[in-house]
Design an enzyme around this catalytic site. Structure first.
Site, PDB file in Angstrom:
ATOM      1  NE  ARG A 131      -3.276 -14.808   1.504  1.00 35.56           N
ATOM      2  CZ  ARG A 131      -3.621 -13.562   1.169  1.00 35.56           C
ATOM      3  NH1 ARG A 131      -3.518 -13.154  -0.080  1.00 35.56           N
ATOM      4  NH2 ARG A 131      -4.035 -12.719   2.090  1.00 35.56           N
ATOM      5  CD1 TRP A 159       0.419 -19.681  10.238  1.00 34.43           C
ATOM      6  CD2 TRP A 159       0.374 -20.702   8.258  1.00 34.43           C
ATOM      7  NE1 TRP A 159       1.648 -20.246  10.037  1.00 34.43           N
ATOM      8  CE2 TRP A 159       1.651 -20.878   8.824  1.00 34.43           C
ATOM      9  CE3 TRP A 159       0.095 -21.259   7.005  1.00 34.43           C
ATOM     10  CZ2 TRP A 159       2.658 -21.579   8.187  1.00 34.43           C
ATOM     11  CZ3 TRP A 159       1.106 -21.971   6.368  1.00 34.43           C
ATOM     12  CH2 TRP A 159       2.372 -22.120   6.963  1.00 34.43           C
ATOM     13  CG  MET A 215       2.427 -17.839   6.920  1.00 35.07           C
ATOM     14  SD  MET A 215       3.718 -18.096   8.127  1.00 35.07           S
ATOM     15  CE  MET A 215       4.196 -16.400   8.434  1.00 35.07           C
ATOM     16  CG  ASP A 216      -3.810 -14.526   4.833  1.00 31.78           C
ATOM     17  OD1 ASP A 216      -3.791 -13.338   5.137  1.00 31.78           O
ATOM     18  OD2 ASP A 216      -3.323 -14.985   3.782  1.00 31.78           O
ATOM     19  N   GLY A 217      -4.893 -15.859   8.964  1.00 31.76           N
ATOM     20  CA  GLY A 217      -5.868 -16.477   9.850  1.00 31.76           C
ATOM     21  C   GLY A 217      -5.468 -16.612  11.303  1.00 31.76           C
TER      22      GLY A 217
END
Length: 246
Positions: free
Chosen positions: A190, A217, A1-3
């Site tokens: 991703r 995310w 859960m990037d960002g």
């Protein structure tokens, strides 16, 4: 859960608001997956390395985890959702650890939908944990079949007939993995335009469809999920062949 932090910067919000938006996006995804008939959903919420972040950011994420546990407890009273926390829970504060374990116990009998939150997790730690537990289990077994008493003295001499049973096998390692509760994933999503696994489920993703999204995310929604599923379905036969070769 990037960002989450990039989302906050993009929207000119503080970092905490970015994590709030990320937590909300996760709950939306839970609903989407439940309604679509997905049986297993796993989220990488917090890695062991994330403890190196600024203390106020770590505290914010832990506060969000506490709120999420409360909300999931309410959801589980109305929907058969099993909630599992995977990782080294001993690294959590006592109140968070106890709350997580109570929720796991309360939902342990559900099987329609299994939601796993990886918290204080890393693949490296998972492997070390599985090997340590497997070794301890085998040591206990060896002592039992050889009849070693508490002082370390032998009671019987027939232990050498069980050499094959004393070997640590693949099944022993896998049953002690943090993720033993779920089968290997079919899709790994991703976000944030990242193309690496970041020490996440390396053991379990050898035959997994990697779906990378440029969306951060909090911006990941239902149509991005559907696109990831459609791409997986298009390549499903290939992944099934790869699994059969293992």
């Amino acid at each position: 859960m990037d960002g989450n932090r990039r989302y906050a910067k993009k929207k000119k919000l503080d970092e905490g608001a970015g994590h709030d938006a990320g937590a909300l996006a996760l709950l939306y995804l839970l609903v989407y997956c439940y309604e679509l008939g997905v049986k297993y959903l796993t989220a990488y919420a917090f890695s062991i390395d994330n403890f190196k972040r600024k203390p106020n950011e770590v505290k914010k994420i832990m506060d969000l985890l506490k709120e999420t546990i409360t909300l999931l407890t309410r959801i589980a009273k109305h929907r058969p959702v099993r909630v599992h926390f995977a990782g080294n829970l001993e690294l959590l504060s006592a109140d968070l650890r106890d709350a997580a374990r109570r929720l796991m116990e309360a939902t342990a009998d559900y099987s329609k939908f299994v939601f796993t939150i990886c918290i204080c997790y890393s693949y490296t730690d998972e492997i070390i944990h599985a090997v340590q537990e497997s070794c301890q289990e085998k040591c206990d077994h060896i002592q039992e079949i050889r009849g070693i008493d508490a002082s370390g003295g032998y009671k019987v001499e027939d232990g050498d007939n069980h050499q094959d049973e004393n070997l640590i096998r693949l099944v022993d390692i896998e049953k002690h993995m943090y993720m033993a509760i779920a089968p290997d994933p079919d899709i790994l999503i991703r976000t944030g335009d990242e193309y690496r696994l970041s020490n996440f489920l390396l053991w379990q993703t050898s035959c997994c469809h990697l779906s990378c999204s440029s969306k951060v995310w909090p911006e990941f929604g239902i149509w991005h999920l559907v696109w990831a599923v459609l791409n997986f379905q298009r390549n499903h036969s290939y992944f099934e062949k790869k699994k059969m070769q293992l």
